[in-house]
Design a protein around this motif. Structure first.
Motif, mmCIF file in Angstrom:
data_model
loop_
_atom_site.group_PDB
_atom_site.id
_atom_site.type_symbol
_atom_site.label_atom_id
_atom_site.label_comp_id
_atom_site.label_asym_id
_atom_site.label_seq_id
_atom_site.Cartn_x
_atom_site.Cartn_y
_atom_site.Cartn_z
ATOM 1 N N PHE A 78 -41.885 37.558 41.780
ATOM 2 C CA PHE A 78 -41.935 37.015 43.129
ATOM 3 C C PHE A 78 -41.455 35.565 43.098
ATOM 4 N N TYR A 79 -41.114 35.063 44.270
ATOM 5 C CA TYR A 79 -40.631 33.694 44.420
ATOM 6 C C TYR A 79 -41.796 32.809 44.819
ATOM 7 N N GLN A 80 -41.978 31.726 44.110
ATOM 8 C CA GLN A 80 -43.020 30.747 44.412
ATOM 9 C C GLN A 80 -42.327 29.416 44.655
ATOM 10 N N GLU A 81 -42.335 28.962 45.892
ATOM 11 C CA GLU A 81 -41.600 27.750 46.258
ATOM 12 C C GLU A 81 -42.195 26.487 45.651
ATOM 13 N N LYS A 82 -43.512 26.415 45.638
ATOM 14 C CA LYS A 82 -44.178 25.204 45.154
ATOM 15 C C LYS A 82 -44.786 25.447 43.775
ATOM 16 N N PRO A 83 -44.887 24.401 42.953
ATOM 17 C CA PRO A 83 -45.501 24.559 41.620
ATOM 18 C C PRO A 83 -46.941 25.063 41.736
ATOM 19 N N TYR A 84 -47.372 25.811 40.741
ATOM 20 C CA TYR A 84 -48.737 26.322 40.733
ATOM 21 C C TYR A 84 -49.174 26.596 39.302
ATOM 22 N N PHE A 85 -50.461 26.724 39.108
ATOM 23 C CA PHE A 85 -51.026 27.031 37.801
ATOM 24 C C PHE A 85 -50.961 28.535 37.592
ATOM 25 N N THR A 86 -50.673 28.953 36.367
ATOM 26 C CA THR A 86 -50.590 30.374 36.082
ATOM 27 C C THR A 86 -51.271 30.696 34.758
ATOM 28 N N ALA A 87 -51.507 31.948 34.522
ATOM 29 C CA ALA A 87 -52.118 32.404 33.277
ATOM 30 C C ALA A 87 -51.110 32.355 32.140
ATOM 31 N N ASP A 88 -51.589 32.545 30.917
ATOM 32 C CA ASP A 88 -50.707 32.428 29.753
ATOM 33 C C ASP A 88 -49.785 33.622 29.569
ATOM 34 N N LYS A 89 -50.036 34.737 30.219
ATOM 35 C CA LYS A 89 -49.182 35.924 30.078
ATOM 36 C C LYS A 89 -48.078 35.983 31.131
ATOM 37 N N ILE A 90 -47.998 34.968 31.971
ATOM 38 C CA ILE A 90 -47.018 34.933 33.051
ATOM 39 C C ILE A 90 -45.824 34.099 32.614
ATOM 40 N N LYS A 91 -44.636 34.617 32.859
ATOM 41 C CA LYS A 91 -43.404 33.888 32.543
ATOM 42 C C LYS A 91 -42.879 33.261 33.826
ATOM 43 N N ILE A 92 -42.475 32.015 33.742
ATOM 44 C CA ILE A 92 -41.925 31.309 34.897
ATOM 45 C C ILE A 92 -40.442 31.075 34.641
ATOM 46 N N VAL A 93 -39.632 31.492 35.583
ATOM 47 C CA VAL A 93 -38.182 31.306 35.501
ATOM 48 C C VAL A 93 -37.821 30.182 36.462
ATOM 49 N N VAL A 94 -37.145 29.187 35.954
ATOM 50 C CA VAL A 94 -36.772 28.030 36.754
ATOM 51 C C VAL A 94 -35.241 27.978 36.841
ATOM 52 N N PRO A 95 -34.690 27.889 38.066
ATOM 53 C CA PRO A 95 -33.228 27.843 38.203
ATOM 54 C C PRO A 95 -32.649 26.558 37.615
ATOM 55 N N LYS A 96 -31.431 26.674 37.106
ATOM 56 C CA LYS A 96 -30.747 25.516 36.529
ATOM 57 C C LYS A 96 -29.707 24.956 37.494
ATOM 58 N N PHE A 97 -29.834 25.284 38.778
ATOM 59 C CA PHE A 97 -28.869 24.797 39.764
ATOM 60 C C PHE A 97 -29.615 24.401 41.029
ATOM 61 N N THR A 98 -28.995 23.563 41.827
ATOM 62 C CA THR A 98 -29.597 23.141 43.084
ATOM 63 C C THR A 98 -29.272 24.166 44.169
ATOM 64 N N GLY A 99 -30.029 24.134 45.234
ATOM 65 C CA GLY A 99 -29.775 25.041 46.349
ATOM 66 C C GLY A 99 -30.494 26.367 46.231
ATOM 67 N N PHE A 100 -31.336 26.514 45.223
ATOM 68 C CA PHE A 100 -32.101 27.750 45.061
ATOM 69 C C PHE A 100 -33.134 27.833 46.175
ATOM 70 N N ASP A 101 -33.162 28.943 46.886
ATOM 71 C CA ASP A 101 -34.102 29.119 47.988
ATOM 72 C C ASP A 101 -34.630 30.541 47.987
ATOM 73 N N ASN A 102 -35.443 30.878 48.965
ATOM 74 C CA ASN A 102 -36.064 32.192 49.025
ATOM 75 C C ASN A 102 -35.027 33.315 49.093
ATOM 76 N N THR A 103 -33.953 33.109 49.824
ATOM 77 C CA THR A 103 -32.932 34.154 49.965
ATOM 78 C C THR A 103 -32.234 34.419 48.640
ATOM 79 N N ILE A 104 -31.815 33.361 47.960
ATOM 80 C CA ILE A 104 -31.180 33.522 46.642
ATOM 81 C C ILE A 104 -32.194 34.113 45.664
ATOM 82 N N ALA A 105 -33.441 33.675 45.765
ATOM 83 C CA ALA A 105 -34.492 34.200 44.883
ATOM 84 C C ALA A 105 -34.615 35.712 45.046
ATOM 85 N N GLN A 106 -34.545 36.199 46.290
ATOM 86 C CA GLN A 106 -34.646 37.642 46.515
ATOM 87 C C GLN A 106 -33.514 38.395 45.830
ATOM 88 N N PHE A 107 -32.318 37.821 45.856
ATOM 89 C CA PHE A 107 -31.190 38.457 45.180
ATOM 90 C C PHE A 107 -31.455 38.506 43.676
#
Length: 110
Positions: free
Chosen positions: A2-31
């Motif tokens: 899922f897409y999470q717009e704002k930073p948040y705390f997560t458990a240790d088994k969760i992987k967070i993917v962070v985009p390496k480009f600007t302009g990432f938004d909910n629509t691009i995240a869905q793709f």
């Protein structure tokens, strides 16, 4: 995924993917989520498939422009078109439900 717009705390088994480009938004995240879900569909919960090395090596399919660069505009257009189709299908389904309800009510009042 899922897409999470704002930073948040997560458990240790969760992987967070962070985009390496600007302009990432909910629509691009869905793709990207859709593409990544397809690529990761063979993974199983709790397996080594979710190892960061394996995730980083995973290939996903995205739309590219004539210069071989990601085509974010087309990705947005595609996702918005899919959203409109889904909304249309939900409206059609709801219209059928309303019509069926009217028929039942009409038959009961006879």
């Amino acid at each position: 995924m899922f897409y999470q717009e704002k930073p948040y705390f997560t458990a240790d088994k969760i992987k967070i993917v962070v985009p390496k480009f600007t302009g990432f938004d909910n629509t691009i995240a869905q793709f990207f989520i859709t593409s990544m879900s397809k690529s990761f569909s063979t993974f199983t919960w709790g397996s080594s498939s979710y190892n960061v090395k394996i995730i980083n090596a995973q290939k996903i399919k995205i739309l590219i422009n004539s210069n071989g660069q990601p085509d974010y505009d087309r990705m947005r257009l595609f996702i918005r078109a899919m959203q409109k189709l889904i909304i249309k299908n939900v409206v059609q389904w709801q219209d059928k439900q309303i019509e069926a309800t009217k028929r039942i009510v009409s038959e009961k009042n006879k």
